[in-house]
Design a protein around this motif. Structure first.
Motif, PDB file in Angstrom:
ATOM      1  N   VAL A  28       0.867  -1.169   0.000  1.00 10.62           N
ATOM      2  CA  VAL A  28       0.000   0.000   0.000  1.00 10.62           C
ATOM      3  C   VAL A  28       0.910   1.227   0.000  1.00 10.62           C
ATOM      4  CG1 VAL A  28      -1.817   1.255   1.219  1.00 10.62           C
ATOM      5  CG2 VAL A  28      -1.801  -1.261   1.227  1.00 10.62           C
ATOM      6  N   VAL A  29       0.790   2.020  -1.054  1.00 10.38           N
ATOM      7  CA  VAL A  29       1.719   3.125  -1.299  1.00 10.38           C
ATOM      8  C   VAL A  29       0.951   4.449  -1.316  1.00 10.38           C
ATOM      9  CG1 VAL A  29       3.397   4.044  -2.944  1.00 10.38           C
ATOM     10  CG2 VAL A  29       3.122   1.567  -2.710  1.00 10.38           C
ATOM     11  N   PRO A  30       1.231   5.337  -0.360  1.00 11.63           N
ATOM     12  CA  PRO A  30       0.622   6.671  -0.455  1.00 11.63           C
ATOM     13  C   PRO A  30       1.073   7.353  -1.750  1.00 11.63           C
ATOM     14  CG  PRO A  30       1.504   6.309   1.747  1.00 11.63           C
ATOM     15  CD  PRO A  30       1.996   5.178   0.885  1.00 11.63           C
ATOM     16  N   THR A 100      -1.349  -1.184  -4.074  1.00 10.35           N
ATOM     17  CA  THR A 100      -2.561  -0.410  -3.904  1.00 10.35           C
ATOM     18  C   THR A 100      -2.092   1.006  -3.609  1.00 10.35           C
ATOM     19  OG1 THR A 100      -3.763  -2.294  -2.987  1.00 10.35           O
ATOM     20  CG2 THR A 100      -4.671  -0.108  -2.562  1.00 10.35           C
ATOM     21  N   VAL A 101      -2.517   1.938  -4.443  1.00  7.13           N
ATOM     22  CA  VAL A 101      -2.153   3.332  -4.227  1.00  7.13           C
ATOM     23  C   VAL A 101      -3.294   3.980  -3.457  1.00  7.13           C
ATOM     24  CG1 VAL A 101      -1.620   5.543  -5.338  1.00  7.13           C
ATOM     25  CG2 VAL A 101      -0.776   3.396  -6.326  1.00  7.13           C
ATOM     26  N   ILE A 102      -2.942   4.735  -2.429  1.00  7.39           N
ATOM     27  CA  ILE A 102      -3.952   5.396  -1.608  1.00  7.39           C
ATOM     28  C   ILE A 102      -3.745   6.904  -1.655  1.00  7.39           C
ATOM     29  CG2 ILE A 102      -2.628   5.161   0.529  1.00  7.39           C
ATOM     30  CD1 ILE A 102      -5.430   4.643   1.903  1.00  7.39           C
ATOM     31  N   HIS A 103      -4.845   7.603  -1.757  1.00  8.10           N
ATOM     32  CA  HIS A 103      -4.799   9.062  -1.750  1.00  8.10           C
ATOM     33  C   HIS A 103      -4.795   9.526  -0.295  1.00  8.10           C
ATOM     34  CE1 HIS A 103      -6.743  13.122  -3.003  1.00  8.10           C
ATOM     35  NE2 HIS A 103      -5.481  13.248  -2.670  1.00  8.10           N
ATOM     36  N   ALA A 104      -3.659   9.348   0.356  1.00 11.82           N
ATOM     37  CA  ALA A 104      -3.508   9.731   1.759  1.00 11.82           C
ATOM     38  C   ALA A 104      -3.448  11.249   1.863  1.00 11.82           C
ATOM     39  CB  ALA A 104      -2.234   9.110   2.331  1.00 11.82           C
ATOM     40  N   VAL A 105      -3.957  11.748   2.970  1.00 11.71           N
ATOM     41  CA  VAL A 105      -3.965  13.185   3.200  1.00 11.71           C
ATOM     42  C   VAL A 105      -3.343  13.448   4.560  1.00 11.71           C
ATOM     43  CG1 VAL A 105      -5.422  15.237   3.392  1.00 11.71           C
ATOM     44  CG2 VAL A 105      -6.080  13.394   1.845  1.00 11.71           C
ATOM     45  N   GLU A 118       6.103  10.880   6.138  1.00 15.22           N
ATOM     46  CA  GLU A 118       6.027   9.942   7.265  1.00 15.22           C
ATOM     47  C   GLU A 118       4.631   9.965   7.884  1.00 15.22           C
ATOM     48  OE1 GLU A 118      10.650  10.173   8.856  1.00 15.22           O
ATOM     49  OE2 GLU A 118       9.166  11.571   9.664  1.00 15.22           O
ATOM     50  N   THR A 119       4.050  11.154   7.988  1.00 13.48           N
ATOM     51  CA  THR A 119       2.698  11.280   8.550  1.00 13.48           C
ATOM     52  C   THR A 119       1.692  10.525   7.697  1.00 13.48           C
ATOM     53  OG1 THR A 119       3.248  13.418   9.539  1.00 13.48           O
ATOM     54  CG2 THR A 119       0.906  12.912   9.269  1.00 13.48           C
ATOM     55  N   GLU A 120       1.801  10.669   6.370  1.00 14.52           N
ATOM     56  CA  GLU A 120       0.878   9.941   5.494  1.00 14.52           C
ATOM     57  C   GLU A 120       1.060   8.434   5.607  1.00 14.52           C
ATOM     58  OE1 GLU A 120       0.888  11.400   1.484  1.00 14.52           O
ATOM     59  OE2 GLU A 120       0.424  13.442   2.140  1.00 14.52           O
ATOM     60  N   VAL A 121       2.299   7.994   5.748  1.00 13.19           N
ATOM     61  CA  VAL A 121       2.567   6.557   5.905  1.00 13.19           C
ATOM     62  C   VAL A 121       1.928   6.052   7.195  1.00 13.19           C
ATOM     63  CG1 VAL A 121       4.393   4.869   6.372  1.00 13.19           C
ATOM     64  CG2 VAL A 121       4.648   6.478   4.475  1.00 13.19           C
ATOM     65  N   LEU A 122       2.158   6.733   8.305  1.00 13.65           N
ATOM     66  CA  LEU A 122       1.617   6.232   9.572  1.00 13.65           C
ATOM     67  C   LEU A 122       0.106   6.381   9.645  1.00 13.65           C
ATOM     68  CD1 LEU A 122       0.906   8.376  12.130  1.00 13.65           C
ATOM     69  CD2 LEU A 122       3.305   8.844  11.849  1.00 13.65           C
ATOM     70  N   LEU A 123      -0.456   7.451   9.081  1.00 16.48           N
ATOM     71  CA  LEU A 123      -1.911   7.581   9.068  1.00 16.48           C
ATOM     72  C   LEU A 123      -2.559   6.504   8.204  1.00 16.48           C
ATOM     73  CD1 LEU A 123      -2.366  11.465   8.887  1.00 16.48           C
ATOM     74  CD2 LEU A 123      -2.765   9.969  10.862  1.00 16.48           C
ATOM     75  N   THR A 124      -1.910   6.145   7.102  1.00 11.66           N
ATOM     76  CA  THR A 124      -2.417   5.059   6.255  1.00 11.66           C
ATOM     77  C   THR A 124      -2.417   3.751   7.040  1.00 11.66           C
ATOM     78  OG1 THR A 124      -1.654   6.164   4.240  1.00 11.66           O
ATOM     79  CG2 THR A 124      -2.054   3.786   4.106  1.00 11.66           C
ATOM     80  N   ALA A 125      -1.321   3.498   7.747  1.00 13.95           N
ATOM     81  CA  ALA A 125      -1.239   2.275   8.562  1.00 13.95           C
ATOM     82  C   ALA A 125      -2.327   2.254   9.631  1.00 13.95           C
ATOM     83  CB  ALA A 125       0.144   2.165   9.201  1.00 13.95           C
TER      84      ALA A 125
END
Length: 177
Positions: A28-30, A100-105, A118-125
């Motif tokens: 899963v890739v932001p 899976t690409v995610i539109h992280a914010v 880093e924030t987007e990575v941890l929020l996605t997790a």
């Protein structure tokens, strides 16, 4: 069942062993980390210390960019980018690996401790309740110091994470203690 991990796109290009898992994996890739690939390619700064390794990794970055720019994959990514936190349909690399690409914010919730990526990575997790794969010891230490309730595996422990890592339910039971 596919093991899912949140990961920055550049780590997939940097660590070849990630592309030969023993079991099916979903990275899963932001989306912002895909944009970083373009920046790294255009930058005069080396990605790796040795010139030979740097040339190799930049070649892998080009391959990964080409994969994401494939018309079918591009269409799936564009659909995900229409709504915050939407996941793309799976982008199939081979029978064992999908992205899976995610539109992280970045909502700045952890802005004091972590940079926007880093924030987007941890929020996605946190949002998807899946572990993070990282090679950054400082990031891992800050996750622990900040008591961020995410599971993180070092890249060196990738084989263990794929084969014997904790399930989401097991992680939840440990996290609640």
């Amino acid at each position: 069942m596919r093991r899912r991990f949140v990961i920055e796109a550049v780590m997939v290009a940097t660590y070849g062993q990630l592309l030969v898992p023993s079991q099916p994996v979903d990275f899963v890739v932001p989306y912002s980390t895909i944009l970083e690939l373009y920046e790294m390619l255009e930058s005069s700064e080396p990605v790796m210390d040795s010139a030979e390794d740097d040339a190799h990794v930049k070649g892998k970055i080009k391959e990964l960019i080409a994969f994401f720019e494939d018309p079918l994959n591009r269409k799936k990514i564009e659909r995900a980018l229409q709504v915050p936190w939407r996941e793309s349909s799976p982008l199939i690399l081979n029978e064992l690996i999908q992205f899976t690409v995610i539109h992280a914010v970045d909502n700045a919730q952890y802005g004091e401790f972590f940079d926007p990526i880093e924030t987007e990575v941890l929020l996605t997790a946190l949002k998807l309740n899946i572990p993070v794969l990282s090679d950054q010891f400082e990031f891992q230490d800050r996750l622990v110091e900040g008591e961020v309730p995410v599971q993180v595996y070092d890249i060196e422990d990738y084989d263990f994470a794929v084969e014997e890592g904790l399930t989401a339910a097991e992680w939840e039971s440990i996290r609640d203690i």
